[in-house]
Structures are given as C-alpha cells and as structure tokens.
Design a protein around this motif. Sequence first.
Motif, PDB file in Angstrom:
ATOM      1  N   VAL A  57       0.859  -1.099  -0.041  1.00 47.91           N
ATOM      2  CA  VAL A  57      -0.001   0.148  -0.089  1.00 47.91           C
ATOM      3  C   VAL A  57       0.825   1.177  -0.010  1.00 47.91           C
ATOM      4  N   THR A  58       0.778   1.966  -1.040  1.00 46.53           N
ATOM      5  CA  THR A  58       1.460   3.269  -1.034  1.00 46.53           C
ATOM      6  C   THR A  58       0.569   4.499  -0.922  1.00 46.53           C
ATOM      7  N   ILE A  59       0.802   5.453  -0.151  1.00 51.29           N
ATOM      8  CA  ILE A  59      -0.004   6.660   0.151  1.00 51.29           C
ATOM      9  C   ILE A  59       0.981   8.106  -0.323  1.00 51.29           C
ATOM     10  N   ALA A  60       0.547   8.677  -1.389  1.00 52.90           N
ATOM     11  CA  ALA A  60       1.468   9.647  -1.957  1.00 52.90           C
ATOM     12  C   ALA A  60       2.877   9.514  -1.845  1.00 52.90           C
ATOM     13  N   SER A  61       3.214   8.133  -2.486  1.00 51.34           N
ATOM     14  CA  SER A  61       4.638   7.893  -2.233  1.00 51.34           C
ATOM     15  C   SER A  61       5.383   8.414  -3.540  1.00 51.34           C
ATOM     16  N   MET A  62       6.738   8.672  -3.052  1.00 52.69           N
ATOM     17  CA  MET A  62       7.747   9.374  -3.950  1.00 52.69           C
ATOM     18  C   MET A  62       8.400   8.226  -4.832  1.00 52.69           C
ATOM     19  N   VAL A  63       8.968   8.359  -5.818  1.00 49.11           N
ATOM     20  CA  VAL A  63       9.686   7.406  -6.849  1.00 49.11           C
ATOM     21  C   VAL A  63      11.279   7.951  -6.370  1.00 49.11           C
ATOM     22  N   ALA A  64      11.995   7.260  -7.213  1.00 46.91           N
ATOM     23  CA  ALA A  64      13.651   7.647  -7.185  1.00 46.91           C
ATOM     24  C   ALA A  64      13.651   8.910  -8.012  1.00 46.91           C
ATOM     25  N   THR A  65      13.691  10.103  -7.456  1.00 44.83           N
ATOM     26  CA  THR A  65      13.295  11.337  -8.353  1.00 44.83           C
ATOM     27  C   THR A  65      14.845  11.690  -9.232  1.00 44.83           C
ATOM     28  N   ASN A  66      15.954  10.866  -8.680  1.00 43.29           N
ATOM     29  CA  ASN A  66      17.118  11.205  -9.449  1.00 43.29           C
ATOM     30  C   ASN A  66      17.534   9.947 -10.290  1.00 43.29           C
ATOM     31  N   ASP A  67      16.651   9.209 -10.572  1.00 50.79           N
ATOM     32  CA  ASP A  67      16.909   8.290 -11.521  1.00 50.79           C
ATOM     33  C   ASP A  67      16.435   8.898 -12.932  1.00 50.79           C
ATOM     34  N   PRO A  68      17.364   8.871 -13.893  1.00 51.24           N
ATOM     35  CA  PRO A  68      17.069   9.262 -15.293  1.00 51.24           C
ATOM     36  C   PRO A  68      15.860   8.903 -15.906  1.00 51.24           C
ATOM     37  N   ALA A  69      15.354   7.965 -15.643  1.00 52.85           N
ATOM     38  CA  ALA A  69      14.022   7.416 -16.383  1.00 52.85           C
ATOM     39  C   ALA A  69      13.001   7.876 -15.436  1.00 52.85           C
ATOM     40  N   ASN A  70      13.005   8.647 -14.424  1.00 52.99           N
ATOM     41  CA  ASN A  70      11.809   9.287 -13.786  1.00 52.99           C
ATOM     42  C   ASN A  70      11.799  10.711 -13.697  1.00 52.99           C
ATOM     43  N   GLN A  71      12.695  11.209 -14.800  1.00 53.00           N
ATOM     44  CA  GLN A  71      12.828  12.679 -14.807  1.00 53.00           C
ATOM     45  C   GLN A  71      11.674  13.412 -15.125  1.00 53.00           C
ATOM     46  N   HIS A  72      10.853  12.816 -16.094  1.00 56.10           N
ATOM     47  CA  HIS A  72       9.621  13.122 -16.673  1.00 56.10           C
ATOM     48  C   HIS A  72       8.457  13.227 -15.400  1.00 56.10           C
ATOM     49  N   LEU A  73       8.759  12.696 -14.268  1.00 55.27           N
ATOM     50  CA  LEU A  73       7.684  12.645 -13.341  1.00 55.27           C
ATOM     51  C   LEU A  73       7.946  13.766 -12.257  1.00 55.27           C
ATOM     52  N   THR A  74       8.819  14.645 -12.534  1.00 58.41           N
ATOM     53  CA  THR A  74       9.246  15.572 -11.259  1.00 58.41           C
ATOM     54  C   THR A  74       8.660  16.998 -11.687  1.00 58.41           C
ATOM     55  N   ALA A  75       8.382  17.124 -13.227  1.00 60.85           N
ATOM     56  CA  ALA A  75       7.902  18.366 -13.666  1.00 60.85           C
ATOM     57  C   ALA A  75       7.006  19.120 -12.846  1.00 60.85           C
ATOM     58  N   ARG A  76       6.087  18.773 -11.926  1.00 58.29           N
ATOM     59  CA  ARG A  76       5.079  19.588 -11.569  1.00 58.29           C
ATOM     60  C   ARG A  76       5.550  19.264  -9.832  1.00 58.29           C
ATOM     61  N   MET A  77       6.425  18.759  -9.599  1.00 65.27           N
ATOM     62  CA  MET A  77       7.007  18.720  -8.144  1.00 65.27           C
ATOM     63  C   MET A  77       7.439  20.089  -7.706  1.00 65.27           C
ATOM     64  N   HIS A  78       7.192  20.536  -6.619  1.00 66.93           N
ATOM     65  CA  HIS A  78       7.494  21.819  -6.064  1.00 66.93           C
ATOM     66  C   HIS A  78       9.029  22.176  -6.199  1.00 66.93           C
ATOM     67  N   TRP A  79       9.346  23.516  -6.682  1.00 66.43           N
ATOM     68  CA  TRP A  79      10.893  23.769  -6.776  1.00 66.43           C
ATOM     69  C   TRP A  79      11.762  23.388  -5.633  1.00 66.43           C
ATOM     70  N   LEU A  80      11.080  23.515  -4.384  1.00 61.18           N
ATOM     71  CA  LEU A  80      11.804  23.129  -3.196  1.00 61.18           C
ATOM     72  C   LEU A  80      12.339  21.614  -3.013  1.00 61.18           C
ATOM     73  N   ASN A  81      10.995  21.029  -3.616  1.00 58.82           N
ATOM     74  CA  ASN A  81      11.519  19.545  -3.473  1.00 58.82           C
ATOM     75  C   ASN A  81      12.644  19.038  -4.709  1.00 58.82           C
ATOM     76  N   GLN A  82      12.434  19.759  -5.727  1.00 62.08           N
ATOM     77  CA  GLN A  82      13.327  19.716  -7.054  1.00 62.08           C
ATOM     78  C   GLN A  82      14.771  19.953  -6.179  1.00 62.08           C
ATOM     79  N   LEU A  83      14.949  20.996  -5.570  1.00 61.32           N
ATOM     80  CA  LEU A  83      16.223  21.702  -5.088  1.00 61.32           C
ATOM     81  C   LEU A  83      16.758  20.440  -3.966  1.00 61.32           C
ATOM     82  N   ASN A  84      16.073  19.815  -3.343  1.00 59.01           N
ATOM     83  CA  ASN A  84      16.509  18.866  -2.233  1.00 59.01           C
ATOM     84  C   ASN A  84      17.032  17.659  -3.062  1.00 59.01           C
ATOM     85  N   SER A  85      16.207  17.340  -3.959  1.00 54.60           N
ATOM     86  CA  SER A  85      16.526  16.192  -5.148  1.00 54.60           C
ATOM     87  C   SER A  85      17.993  16.416  -5.692  1.00 54.60           C
ATOM     88  N   ALA A  86      18.165  17.682  -6.296  1.00 55.99           N
ATOM     89  CA  ALA A  86      19.322  17.909  -7.038  1.00 55.99           C
ATOM     90  C   ALA A  86      20.530  17.837  -6.019  1.00 55.99           C
TER      91      ALA A  86
END
Length: 262
Positions: A57-86
């Motif tokens: 069971v996943t609830i609002a679960s993240m994926v591996a945001t730094n996996d190149p295969a998942n980059q298209h999934l982070t477009a709508r992620m808040h810029w603060l979260n994108q900054l943390n990931s980077a």
Amino acid sequence: MLCISQRVSAQLLCFVVCNQCEPHQLWSAAANSGMSGGGPFACACARYLPHRTAALVTIASMVATNDPANQHLTARMHWLNQLNSAAVAYTPGILALGMRLSWPFMLIAPYPVSVLQALPDGVSQLAVKLMTSVGYAKADQQLLMQQPGLAYVLVLIQQQSVAQGVQGVLHDMSITMNPWSFKLADIRVPKVLVFQGDADVNVPAEMAGHIAAEIAGAAVKYYPGEGHISLLLNRAADIMTTIEAALQPGRQWHRGHCMVDT
C-alpha cells in the motif's frame, strides 16, 4: 543505489513490520504501507520479501527522483523538492553541511511553534499561512490554518527525525531519491493499492500513476483536491476501508479502483 547492506536493512524493516505482535508469535504475511518517503521502503519490503507481503500500500509515495528514467515525473514537483533532490544527487556534501548547521534550530523549532496554539485564532491562522506560503499545496495550507496544532505536530516529527543527528535523514534521502537497486516491475505481491491526492505538489500525481503502471496488478485511487498532508488526514477512513475491503476473501481490487464481489 541500494547496496547489499541496505537491502538487508529493508528486509529487517519488513520483518519488524510483519511481526508487530508478541515476541513468540509470527505473522506469515502483512500489508506493507508507506507514505511519502516511506513508500520506497514499503516497495523494497515487497520486492525482497514477497512471501511476507500480503499487500503493498503506497500513500502519496515518491519514486527515485534522481533516476534518469523518472525525470519526466518531477516536472510538477515543487521547486523546493526539486532543489532537495538535486542537492542529494550533485552536492551531497553541501547538503550535509547545511543540515548540520541547521540541526540545532530543528531541535528547538517545536517550542516557538507551540506558542501558536495559545494565540487567538486569527493570529495563529495568519502565522501558519505565512509558514506554509511556500512548498505546500493549497489543500495542505488550508488544513493547517484550520488546525494550527497540526503545524506543531509536523515540526515535532521533524525534531524527532534528527534527535540523534542528521545522518539518518541524509541516508534516507540518498537511498530514496537516488536510483534504487530494483525495478518497480520486479514487485510481485497479491495486492498493490496506490492512493494519491491529485493536488499534491510535493509528490505529484504522476508518480502514483507510474507506480501503478509499473507493478503488475496494481491499481490507483486519486482523491480530487487533496494535497500531501490533507490526503491522509481527510481521507484516512476511506483509505482504511478500501484496504480492508481489498484484503477480504472473495473480493478483488480491479484497475480503476472499484471493488467487485467475486
């Protein structure tokens, strides 16, 4: 990526989850649930201990945001979260330094925030609105303004996460955001239920759709207008009812999130 020792850690975590009972008792299987950053750990348990997993069971679960295969999934992620990931991917040393410098402030943060509960409603709501003006979905901000005590709870959780230092948080960020040692498609468990608020800006709804699409037999249920925090607080009863129904013998969870008697 998750190394061997971290895989063992995931297996031990799953063993503990599956044995939340008396020391002499053992459960053959359990439903592993993870929310937000806990989702990757629940997925790891399902991947490496499928025989102990009755459901994932996943609830609002993240994926591996730094996996190149998942980059298209982070477009709508808040810029603060994108900054943390980077920062985790490219400047982990600077991130660690920043976390260590801010550590004393995270430890004392609950004390000034607790004052909010003693302030008049209008003042406390204004303070919470200012605190949540960046990085929160509208639904989350509204919920916290209506219940200022929740802001204290969130800060208290943050304090407890670094009570023994910031190394554990940094480690978790690394192994959840960087590429995992397994593919979601490798997960084979009887039930996979994915719950997501469609207004979530911390973990965009595209991530939930990706999880459901990658794991065989998975289904996703979206909650209109719900954010990252409001999802669980506003929809907990429905989520629990859905999970219980899906696990009942003679009933089956189908794609499209409808329950059907069989």
